[in-house]
Design a protein around this motif. Structure first.
Motif, PDB file in Angstrom:
ATOM      1  N   PHE A 398       0.833  -1.210   0.000  1.00  0.00           N
ATOM      2  CA  PHE A 398       0.000   0.000   0.000  1.00  0.00           C
ATOM      3  C   PHE A 398       0.865   1.257   0.000  1.00  0.00           C
ATOM      4  O   PHE A 398       0.496   2.280  -0.580  1.00  0.00           O
ATOM      5  CB  PHE A 398      -0.962  -0.013   1.195  1.00  0.00           C
ATOM      6  CG  PHE A 398      -0.333   0.258   2.523  1.00  0.00           C
ATOM      7  CD1 PHE A 398      -0.423   1.505   3.109  1.00  0.00           C
ATOM      8  CD2 PHE A 398       0.373  -0.733   3.194  1.00  0.00           C
ATOM      9  CE1 PHE A 398       0.149   1.775   4.342  1.00  0.00           C
ATOM     10  CE2 PHE A 398       0.947  -0.486   4.432  1.00  0.00           C
ATOM     11  CZ  PHE A 398       0.846   0.765   5.005  1.00  0.00           C
ATOM     12  N   SER A 449      -7.732   5.480   4.196  1.00  0.00           N
ATOM     13  CA  SER A 449      -7.793   4.119   3.644  1.00  0.00           C
ATOM     14  C   SER A 449      -8.532   4.107   2.310  1.00  0.00           C
ATOM     15  O   SER A 449      -8.115   3.413   1.369  1.00  0.00           O
ATOM     16  CB  SER A 449      -8.482   3.178   4.635  1.00  0.00           C
ATOM     17  OG  SER A 449      -7.754   3.096   5.848  1.00  0.00           O
ATOM     18  N   LEU A 450      -9.611   4.876   2.216  1.00  0.00           N
ATOM     19  CA  LEU A 450     -10.334   4.973   0.943  1.00  0.00           C
ATOM     20  C   LEU A 450      -9.442   5.577  -0.137  1.00  0.00           C
ATOM     21  O   LEU A 450      -9.437   5.128  -1.291  1.00  0.00           O
ATOM     22  CB  LEU A 450     -11.598   5.811   1.116  1.00  0.00           C
ATOM     23  CG  LEU A 450     -12.726   5.192   1.950  1.00  0.00           C
ATOM     24  CD1 LEU A 450     -13.843   6.217   2.171  1.00  0.00           C
ATOM     25  CD2 LEU A 450     -13.282   3.941   1.266  1.00  0.00           C
ATOM     26  N   PHE A 453      -6.918   2.973  -1.206  1.00  0.00           N
ATOM     27  CA  PHE A 453      -7.565   1.948  -2.032  1.00  0.00           C
ATOM     28  C   PHE A 453      -7.738   2.445  -3.471  1.00  0.00           C
ATOM     29  O   PHE A 453      -7.449   1.713  -4.434  1.00  0.00           O
ATOM     30  CB  PHE A 453      -8.920   1.580  -1.436  1.00  0.00           C
ATOM     31  CG  PHE A 453      -9.716   0.618  -2.270  1.00  0.00           C
ATOM     32  CD1 PHE A 453      -9.429  -0.742  -2.255  1.00  0.00           C
ATOM     33  CD2 PHE A 453     -10.741   1.074  -3.088  1.00  0.00           C
ATOM     34  CE1 PHE A 453     -10.156  -1.627  -3.043  1.00  0.00           C
ATOM     35  CE2 PHE A 453     -11.476   0.195  -3.876  1.00  0.00           C
ATOM     36  CZ  PHE A 453     -11.174  -1.165  -3.852  1.00  0.00           C
ATOM     37  N   PHE A 457      -5.792   1.023  -6.792  1.00  0.00           N
ATOM     38  CA  PHE A 457      -6.570   0.518  -7.925  1.00  0.00           C
ATOM     39  C   PHE A 457      -6.011   1.067  -9.232  1.00  0.00           C
ATOM     40  O   PHE A 457      -5.749   0.312 -10.185  1.00  0.00           O
ATOM     41  CB  PHE A 457      -8.043   0.892  -7.772  1.00  0.00           C
ATOM     42  CG  PHE A 457      -8.849   0.646  -9.012  1.00  0.00           C
ATOM     43  CD1 PHE A 457      -9.238  -0.641  -9.362  1.00  0.00           C
ATOM     44  CD2 PHE A 457      -9.211   1.706  -9.849  1.00  0.00           C
ATOM     45  CE1 PHE A 457      -9.974  -0.875 -10.531  1.00  0.00           C
ATOM     46  CE2 PHE A 457      -9.947   1.484 -11.006  1.00  0.00           C
ATOM     47  CZ  PHE A 457     -10.326   0.184 -11.340  1.00  0.00           C
TER      48      PHE A 457
END
Length: 467
Positions: A398, A449-450, A453, A457
């Protein structure tokens, strides 16, 4: 190059993620060390008289350091392929102009800028801004003629310009070149001046250092009233893009270039044994480096200056003894070189900490530049140990993937997540997080976190924003 500098990607990712986190936590109900030291809660009124730094004050310098560390990989690679200095300078100026446009464009389309209170129009325009940035800063992943790629990119810029000049903003605001995102604007200046400095000193570190010393002399003299330095350096031909004080951040970018050169040289070499013979060496060094960072943050914030200096020297000496005298093929040689330079910059910053009335991010002091550069060196080693030595790539993915696509990570929260949450009617529910400090921190964790993500992606499908 036999492998990618994952530690550098992770450092950049850490910087951009913590930048998002620091902007999304509800800091008004959190302790002072969860905000910038000079803007303490709950009112967050700027007070330049408060010395000290917090973890929030490391976010921006770490990103600048990572930018400088990338110069040997990006500029150095093109130079090795025979690209002329003139073309390298063109690339640097072009990149800086693109980042400046990015800074102006995104600043004008934050929902709170378009309308107050925010409404559906502001949220849809913010999302539109986010979408337009894709053809503007990424290469369309289709086999198309180069001419078509350029037409698509120029069309995106044209759409953005039309949006800027035709949109009605809140509070009778109108489009202005002077209204830009200051963080990105400083990065744009570093992309230009940092790159130019590196291009002309690519094989001469001593000259690079000498230019920094001369720049430091001008920085010290620029506030002396009625001096020629004050007269000429406080004048800018294009004040919406460049101001002399932006150049002070070269004191972080250029140390980063030293780290990048060390890392690039190591990665380009063949090593028979890249691992220490004992795992506990990596664990011990990791513990020392984390302790150095935590001790400095705690002591500088609470103003335990003498204790901080003594403990830091003890920790650095221990690390020096742990790394000294290792074989050139051992990865500890890489750690030693980075640790050596990082220790120098950290101690330099601590020794001049009393100068300019203590370390401060705003208005930035020389101590701030050197201390944060030193801590950035230590953090880079930490990520090298974790990513390259312990091979914890999956657990740090991440960070790495966010670091490979930082421009998306920087704007995703304001231009995509918040507007979508508002359109779906979820935002009012977030007021629940204002009830306690832990929930205030959780608020930031969820939004960050969003953002991560979404960034992961687009990184996974190889939709990168590049300048």
């Amino acid at each position: 190059m036999n492998q990618r500098a994952l530690a550098l990607d992770a450092l950049r990712g850490y910087a951009i993620i913590t930048m998002v986190l620091s902007a999304t936590i509800i800091s008004s109900i959190l302790p002072g060390w969860m905000s910038h030291a000079q803007t303490p809660p709950p009112e967050h009124i700027f007070n330049p008289e408060i010395p000290g730094i917090t973890w929030v004050d490391l976010v921006f310098p770490f990103f600048l350091f990572a930018m400088g560390a990338a110069f040997p990989f990006s500029i150095g690679r093109h130079a090795e392929k025979g690209r002329s200095k003139l073309m390298l300078c063109y690339d640097a100026i072009k990149r800086g102009i693109q980042l400046t446009f990015f800074a102006i464009f995104i600043q004008h389309f934050y929902p709170y800028v378009i309308s107050s209170p925010q409404d559906l129009r502001s949220w849809l325009l913010a999302i539109t801004c986010f979408m337009v940035l894709f053809p503007m800063f990424m290469r369309i992943p289709y086999q198309l003629p180069e001419k078509i790629h350029k037409i698509i990119k120029l069309s995106a810029y044209l759409i953005a310009i039309i949006m800027l000049v035709t949109t009605q903003y809140a509070n009778e605001r109108s489009f202005s070149l002077y209204f830009s995102n200051i963080i990105i604007l400083i990065l744009a200046n570093m992309a230009i001046f940092g790159s130019l400095l590196y291009i002309f000193t690519i094989h001469n570190r001593l000259l690079r250092i000498c230019i920094l010393i001369l720049l430091g002399a001008l920085m010290i003299s620029k506030d002396i009233e009625s001096s020629w330095v004050e007269h000429y350096l406080n004048i800018s031909p294009i004040p919406w893009l460049y101001r002399f004080e932006y150049l002070e951040y070269l004191f972080i970018v250029i140390p980063g270039s030293f780290a990048g050169e060390i890392l690039k040289k190591w990665l380009s070499e063949n090593h028979e044994n890249i691992y220490p013979t004992k795992v506990r060496t990596g664990v011990a060094l990791l513990s020392i480096l984390v302790s150095v960072i935590l001790v400095n943050l705690y002591c500088l914030y609470n103003r335990f200056l003498e204790a901080n200096l003594i403990i830091t020297i003890i920790l650095l000496t221990t690390g020096y003894l742990l790394l000294k005298g290792k074989p050139k093929t051992d990865i500890r040689t890489l750690w030693y070189k980075l640790f050596d330079l990082g220790s120098f910059f950290l101690l330099l910053g601590l020794f001049i900490e009393p100068f300019q009335e203590g370390i401060k991010k705003d208005y930035a002091t020389f101590s701030y530049f050197f201390v944060t550069s030193g801590l950035a060196f230590m953090t880079l080693i930490i990520f090298n140990i974790i990513c390259d030595y312990f091979k914890c790539v999956r657990s740090t993915r991440f960070l790495i993937m966010s670091g490979q696509n930082p421009m998306i990570a920087y704007v995703a929260t304001d231009l995509l997540i918040y507007p979508i949450l508002n359109i779906l009617g979820i935002t009012p529910l977030l007021e629940y997080f204002y009830s306690s400090p832990w929930l205030g921190f959780l608020h930031g964790i969820i939004l960050t976190s969003l953002t991560v993500f979404i960034t992961m992606f687009f990184t996974r499908i190889k939709w990168y924003w590049r300048t």
